[in-house]
Scaffold this active site. Structure first.
Site, mmCIF file in Angstrom:
data_model
loop_
_atom_site.group_PDB
_atom_site.id
_atom_site.type_symbol
_atom_site.label_atom_id
_atom_site.label_comp_id
_atom_site.label_asym_id
_atom_site.label_seq_id
_atom_site.Cartn_x
_atom_site.Cartn_y
_atom_site.Cartn_z
ATOM 1 N N LYS A 191 24.509 -2.151 17.205
ATOM 2 C CA LYS A 191 25.275 -2.758 18.291
ATOM 3 C C LYS A 191 25.962 -1.664 19.089
ATOM 4 C CE LYS A 191 29.419 -4.285 18.932
ATOM 5 N NZ LYS A 191 29.620 -4.008 20.395
ATOM 6 N N GLU A 267 34.280 6.209 10.951
ATOM 7 C CA GLU A 267 34.793 7.415 11.620
ATOM 8 C C GLU A 267 35.735 6.908 12.700
ATOM 9 O OE1 GLU A 267 35.645 9.683 14.367
ATOM 10 O OE2 GLU A 267 33.522 9.844 14.921
ATOM 11 N N CYS A 301 37.584 11.352 19.828
ATOM 12 C CA CYS A 301 38.377 11.056 18.635
ATOM 13 C C CYS A 301 39.016 12.298 18.041
ATOM 14 C CB CYS A 301 37.513 10.359 17.590
ATOM 15 S SG CYS A 301 36.008 11.244 17.176
ATOM 16 N N GLU A 400 47.464 7.626 19.176
ATOM 17 C CA GLU A 400 46.290 8.170 19.867
ATOM 18 C C GLU A 400 46.237 7.620 21.285
ATOM 19 O OE1 GLU A 400 41.619 8.918 18.832
ATOM 20 O OE2 GLU A 400 42.405 6.910 18.453
#
Length: 504
Positions: A191, A267, A301, A400
């Protein structure tokens, strides 16, 4: 709906691209006929309508994958055949690198040169690396039982794997997931992100052309809350691998546990610290910092989003970093000179601008940037931004941001630097800049991060494992560790002389 559509691409002209669901090497619309739209990040205009995969579509994909795993893939063929198919796919991607880069650029907003020279090239390299590993993972012999028995282990493919990838590196994250899975012998239900599904779908035709059997790669575009949840909860998917936010990773873990307790690799996010000591080369450290935070417009990231600088060079470093920010190659994605494009969406842009405003209210000093790029038009650019004199309690330091914003502060001692670096819920990456080799070794050992760079930043390689400590993830991708993540170990006891008396 149609399974294909026409798209006007700056460097290619009008191109026909897939927008449907790919199952068993065939294209189809969604069983529900529902669609979702993508937006061009550089213009803010609607781009394409894609099929929105339903739970029924996911089930159909899983059945195709399971059939392939039992018949034409996995342990049913020599590993060298899987390697050959991956190498052929890598060759086709290399052949079509200009097209793939142009499509990646227009869908995600990254500069076309970066897409071609980094994203496509690194994806090709990843496929070739795992093609080389396909016949090079082994079990053990355990000959410790004299004449009683012979024991050995087999490393076997897990089976059918759901894979959910993000929007910041659509092509590369596809390669990171698909290459080790196929090399190990698994079949996949992929996906892509609903924001950037284009290249994952284009790669399906290349996989078919490469001779990868029907059912080995299935791609079901859709939203995370529907299609992604259906994958995470499916009772016949053996593992789910996800790259994205901590919040979504937690939801996937819950769904996997509540269904068939499928294996999970995650992750997730990061708030990666860079420690710059007085002995470091200031210009060199500033250059690496700039690449770490402003590559891909900060949508990374492991972006170097926190920098702590020893007080003796703090002002000098900020001045050098400011120059890097103000000379970044910001521009339109189709321009070969561009390395800094728009953010992925209006929502992401506004979220980042909100963080900047919060930082200012909490006392951070804006060294440069902090606003929309004046030439944004309808696109989603934000200028490279430095927030200085930050403190640990600030929201911009703890959370973040996932944009082109770096927060900076000074420190006095090595101990203070480590305390600042490790005071976070994340642990994906970190870096240390120093010309003291002993100090570099001490700092590296003490940093709570899955990847630590010494006197550089951001460069990854398919042969080197990548993953996080703390809330930055579970498991590792890339390297031999990435292959192991798609295998399971079977212990075999072969009786030579033992017998059993009954009753015992």
């Amino acid at each position: 709906m149609s399974t294909h559509a026409e798209l006007q691409v700056p460097s290619l002209g009008k191109v026909t691209v897939p927008v449907g669901i790919f199952i068993n090497n065939e294209w189809s619309p969604s069983s529900s006929q529902e669609t979702f739209a993508t937006i061009n990040p550089a213009t803010g205009e609607k781009q394409l309508d894609f099929a929105h995969g339903s739970a029924a579509d996911v089930d159909r994909a899983v059945k195709a994958a399971r059939k392939a795993f039992k018949t034409t893939w996995g342990n049913n063929i020599p590993a060298t055949e899987r390697a050959a198919a991956l190498n052929k796919l890598a060759d086709l991607m290399e052949r079509d690198s200009d097209k793939l880069a142009a499509l990646e650029s227009i869908n995600s907003g990254k500069g076309v040169r970066i897409a071609r020279d980094a994203d496509v090239a690194d994806s090709v390299a990843c496929l070739r690396y795992y093609a080389g590993l396909a016949d090079k993972f082994f079990g053990q012999t355990i000959p410790h039982f004299g004449k009683e028995k012979f024991v050995y282990t087999l490393h076997q493919p897990i089976g059918v794997c759901g894979q959910i990838i993000p929007w910041n590196y659509p092509l590369l994250m596809w390669a990171w997931k698909v290459a080790p899975a196929l090399a190990a012998g698994c079949c996949v239900v992929m996906k892509p992100s609903e924001l950037t599904p284009l290249t994952a779908l284009v790669l399906c035709d290349l996989a078919k052309e490469a001779g990868i059997p029907a059912g080995v790669i299935n791609t079901v575009p859709g939203l995370g809350a529907t299609t992604g949840d259906a994958i995470s909860r499916h009772m016949d998917i053996d593992k789910v691998a996800f790259t994205g936010s901590v919040v979504t990773g937690r939801r996937i873990s819950i769904a996997a546990a509540e269904s068939n307790l499928k294996k999970v690799t995650l992750e997730l996010g990061g708030k990666s610290p860079m420690l710059v000591f007085d002995s470091a080369d200031v210009e060199e450290a500033a250059a690496w910092t700039a690449m770490g935070i402003w590559f891909n417009s900060g949508q990374d990231c492991c972006a170097s989003s926190r920098v702590y600088v020893q007080e003796g060079i703090y002002d000098k470093f900020l001045a050098a970093l400011k120059k890097k920010a103000e000379t970044v190659a910001i521009g339109q994605p189709h321009d070969e000179a561009t390395s800094f494009g728009p953010l992925i969406s209006a929502g992401q842009r506004d979220k980042v601008l909100g963080y900047i405003e919060t930082g200012k209210k909490e006392g951070a000093r804006v060294v440069t940037g902090g606003q929309k790029w004046p030439k944004s038009g309808g696109g989603f650019w934000i200028e490279p931004t430095i927030l200085a004199d930050t403190t640990l309690d600030m929201k911009v330091v703890q959370e973040e941001i996932f944009g082109p914003v770096i927060v900076a502060a000074k420190f006095k001692t090595e101990e203070e630097a480590l305390e600042l670096a490790n005071t976070t819920s994340y642990g994906l990456a970190a870096a240390v800049f120093t010309n003291d080799a002993r100090q570099a070794t001490r700092i590296t050992a003490a940093l709570d991060a899955g990847t630590v760079w010494q006197n550089q930043y951001a460069l990854l390689h398919a042969g080197v494992p990548f993953g996080g400590f703390k809330q930055s993830g579970i498991g590792r991708e890339l390297g031999t560790y990435g292959l192991e993540a798609y295998t399971q170990v079977k212990a075999v006891h072969q009786n030579l002389t033992q017998s059993v008396e009954w009753p015992i």
